[in-house]
Design an enzyme around this catalytic site. Structure first.
Site, short mmCIF file in Angstrom:
data_model
loop_
_atom_site.label_atom_id
_atom_site.label_comp_id
_atom_site.label_asym_id
_atom_site.label_seq_id
_atom_site.Cartn_x
_atom_site.Cartn_y
_atom_site.Cartn_z
N THR A 89 -79.28 30.22 -34.66
CA THR A 89 -78.16 29.67 -33.90
C THR A 89 -78.71 29.13 -32.60
O THR A 89 -79.93 29.11 -32.39
CB THR A 89 -77.07 30.74 -33.67
OG1 THR A 89 -75.94 30.13 -33.03
CG2 THR A 89 -77.57 31.88 -32.80
N VAL A 111 -73.09 25.35 -37.70
CA VAL A 111 -73.81 24.59 -36.69
C VAL A 111 -73.68 25.33 -35.37
O VAL A 111 -72.59 25.77 -34.99
CB VAL A 111 -73.23 23.16 -36.55
CG1 VAL A 111 -73.94 22.40 -35.44
CG2 VAL A 111 -73.35 22.41 -37.87
N CYS A 112 -74.81 25.50 -34.70
CA CYS A 112 -74.83 26.11 -33.37
C CYS A 112 -74.19 27.52 -33.43
O CYS A 112 -74.46 28.30 -34.32
CB CYS A 112 -74.13 25.18 -32.38
SG CYS A 112 -74.39 25.56 -30.64
N SER A 113 -73.31 27.82 -32.48
CA SER A 113 -72.72 29.16 -32.41
C SER A 113 -71.67 29.40 -33.48
O SER A 113 -71.05 30.47 -33.50
CB SER A 113 -72.13 29.41 -31.02
OG SER A 113 -71.14 28.44 -30.71
N GLY A 114 -71.47 28.44 -34.37
CA GLY A 114 -70.62 28.70 -35.54
C GLY A 114 -71.14 29.87 -36.35
O GLY A 114 -70.39 30.51 -37.09
#
Length: 321
Positions: free
Chosen positions: A124, A104-107
């Protein structure tokens, strides 16, 4: 009943909504008969972590003791900027084991650093797409969609897009009826497709500095079915067509024609998703004139015609099969 385990990786500087959003989706789905997601959180050493907003999250245990899950979920947050090498090492060793690997996101930066996204298409948060592409050239970075599914790997854009992705995974596991009910309880949209852009046309383009051009932008958004030719818009701005076209692009970063195309496409998508208006009516309301013109625009932008788009994302009878 098949139980699917979900392990959420925790670390300092994590974005709390990247954790709680998807977990609420899976927990909501588990309230249905014959649906079960076993949710577990873990940090490297089992110690509590501090989120980017100051909350403290207490994990269920350490990563070393966590069994291999069906779905491994890696949230984003400021903690991905300078990740703990031990966490990257753990992801490199354990990332290939689950049936589904989700960021999720910058993961996605953590998964990429661990080599898990090499050779895969991923997205991302828009703010780190360039960084992901620059530092990990083996990853096919797509900055547009709110989420991307490439085989067993799924990645999403920022924060609330993690909820969209989790709903899509629940729909994949247990059908539309379950996912739709969860979405309603969370008061979010189920039908926001992964191909939807991270930004609307209004957010993608800059807002014009000069009042006449700003007024034209608002007019386009509120009247997608009107005559939106350069000549008509220039007259509304009291400029010559040539001067208007140059000024509009200089101040918004896009041409009038491209901006109009984006607004019309977004409006048509909303009507197909949320109303039962016929395709011909939608085409007229959005300024396409004919269903064929709208079909060409949809195929070019989305790879699917209006009828197929509505079948997938529009209001229709729930399939209980």
């Amino acid at each position: 009943m098949k139980q699917r385990s979900v392990l959420v990786v925790l670390f300092d500087g994590i974005q709390s909504l990247d954790v709680t959003g998807p977990m609420e989706v899976f927990a909501g789905a588990s309230r249905f008969p014959d649906v079960s997601y076993e949710l577990r959180t873990a940090s490297l050493d089992g110690a509590p972590v501090r989120t980017s907003c100051g909350l403290t999250l207490v994990p269920d245990g350490g990563l070393a003791d966590a069994p291999v899950p069906h779905t491994l979920l890696v949230p984003g947050g400021r903690g991905t900027r300078d990740p703990d090498p031990a966490l990257v090492h753990w992801l490199r060793a354990h990332g290939p084991l689950p049936e589904r690997l989700v960021a999720v996101c910058s993961g996605a930066l953590l998964l990429a650093a661990a080599g898990q996204l090499d050779g895969h298409r991923a997205t991302t948060h828009w703010n780190v797409c360039e960084k992901l592409a620059r530092e990990h050239p083996a990853v096919e970075v797509d900055p547009e969609p709110i989420f991307v599914r490439d085989g067993r790997i799924a990645t999403s854009a920022g924060v609330t897009a993690g909820i969209d992705l989790a709903l899509a995974l629940v729909e994949e596991d247990h059908g539309r009826d379950v996912a739709l009910t969860v979405a309603r309880h969370l008061v979010v949209f189920l039908r926001r497709p992964g191909s939807q852009s991270q930004f609307s046309a209004q957010l993608s383009a800059q807002t014009a500095r000069r009042e006449p051009l700003r007024e034209v932008q608002h007019w386009i958004t509120e009247h997608p079915g009107a005559d939106l030719s350069v000549e008509a818009l220039a007259a509304r701005a009291r400029l010559s067509p040539r001067h208007f076209a140059r000024a509009f692009q200089a101040e918004t970063g896009t041409t009038p024609g491209r901006y109009v195309d984006q607004v019309r496409l977004e409006h048509a998508r909303r009507l197909l998703e949320d109303t039962t208006d016929g395709v011909a009516q939608v085409a007229r309301d959005c300024g396409y004139g004919t269903p064929e013109a709208m079909r060409r625009a949809f195929v070019k932008a989305l790879g699917a015609g209006p009828a197929e788009y509505r079948r997938r994302f529009g209001p229709h009878t729930v399939d209980h099969s």
